[in-house]
Scaffold this motif. Sequence first.
Motif, PDB file in Angstrom:
ATOM      1  N   LEU A   1       0.820  -1.214   0.000  1.00 39.93           N
ATOM      2  CA  LEU A   1       0.000   0.000   0.000  1.00 39.93           C
ATOM      3  C   LEU A   1       0.852   1.262   0.000  1.00 39.93           C
ATOM      4  CD1 LEU A   1      -2.985  -0.990   2.320  1.00 39.93           C
ATOM      5  CD2 LEU A   1      -2.937  -0.800  -0.180  1.00 39.93           C
ATOM      6  N   GLU A   2       1.942   1.250   0.746  1.00 46.11           N
ATOM      7  CA  GLU A   2       2.838   2.413   0.766  1.00 46.11           C
ATOM      8  C   GLU A   2       3.474   2.624  -0.613  1.00 46.11           C
ATOM      9  OE1 GLU A   2       6.937   3.822   2.974  1.00 46.11           O
ATOM     10  OE2 GLU A   2       5.559   2.529   4.079  1.00 46.11           O
TER      11      GLU A   2
ATOM     12  N   LYS B   1       2.225   1.663  -3.434  1.00 48.59           N
ATOM     13  CA  LYS B   1       1.150   2.071  -4.345  1.00 48.59           C
ATOM     14  C   LYS B   1       0.882   3.573  -4.206  1.00 48.59           C
ATOM     15  CE  LYS B   1      -3.532   1.010  -5.794  1.00 48.59           C
ATOM     16  NZ  LYS B   1      -4.703   0.158  -5.629  1.00 48.59           N
ATOM     17  N   GLN B   2       0.872   4.072  -2.986  1.00 50.51           N
ATOM     18  CA  GLN B   2       0.666   5.511  -2.770  1.00 50.51           C
ATOM     19  C   GLN B   2       1.806   6.312  -3.385  1.00 50.51           C
ATOM     20  OE1 GLN B   2       0.236   5.694   1.471  1.00 50.51           O
ATOM     21  NE2 GLN B   2      -1.970   5.323   1.399  1.00 50.51           N
ATOM     22  N   GLN B   3       3.023   5.832  -3.215  1.00 54.80           N
ATOM     23  CA  GLN B   3       4.179   6.514  -3.795  1.00 54.80           C
ATOM     24  C   GLN B   3       4.090   6.492  -5.326  1.00 54.80           C
ATOM     25  OE1 GLN B   3       7.956   4.981  -2.506  1.00 54.80           O
ATOM     26  NE2 GLN B   3       9.093   6.653  -3.420  1.00 54.80           N
TER      27      GLN B   3
ATOM     28  N   GLN C   1       1.359   6.411  -7.106  1.00 55.41           N
ATOM     29  CA  GLN C   1       0.321   7.357  -7.509  1.00 55.41           C
ATOM     30  C   GLN C   1       0.824   8.794  -7.442  1.00 55.41           C
ATOM     31  OE1 GLN C   1      -2.751   5.988  -4.838  1.00 55.41           O
ATOM     32  NE2 GLN C   1      -3.706   4.717  -6.425  1.00 55.41           N
ATOM     33  N   ALA C   2       1.624   9.107  -6.422  1.00 60.02           N
ATOM     34  CA  ALA C   2       2.208  10.446  -6.321  1.00 60.02           C
ATOM     35  C   ALA C   2       3.181  10.693  -7.476  1.00 60.02           C
ATOM     36  CB  ALA C   2       2.917  10.612  -4.975  1.00 60.02           C
TER      37      ALA C   2
END
Length: 169
Positions: free
Chosen positions: A143-144, A146-148, A150-151
């Motif tokens: 999840l971390e 994936k967030q990175q 997306q950023a």
Amino acid sequence: MESITCKRTKAVQSHRIMPNETNFYKNMYGGQLLYILDNIASVSASRMTEYGTMTGNMDSVNFLKPLPEGDVVHVETYVTGSGKRSMEVFAKVIGESRRGERYLAATGFMTFVVLKDYAKEGYVLPSVVPESEEEKFLCAGYLERKQQHQANRQLTQEMIQHLTVELLD
């Protein structure tokens, strides 16, 4: 919700490094390794879904040690996370010298996406279940990452607005 183990998505290939795959220093070209990674990762992605998938991104590739001509390169890939239509595939590259000594040569994460035109409407990928310590560690960071990702994707979209397609004179 359906689930699938990391092990069920695992794909492994071994490959002897030949002279035509090496650079001036007699080490495997990085691009050659990327080709192999993408190919094997696509097998892992296809084990996750019956629908067509495509590489969406090579999120990160870390070249740790060179792979000399004549050595064997073993590439192992498996899915470490999934969303609705995207999945993360981890790649581990192990070199093996002619004396049989093994070394970690590279690691990487790639994103594969289920092609909308091939999947049923409302289709969602199964969740991933890790079993080994390695799988548990890697899946815990999904999840971390994936967030990175997306950023980074947002930053790329902003950058694209400032790029031209004109060729230099």
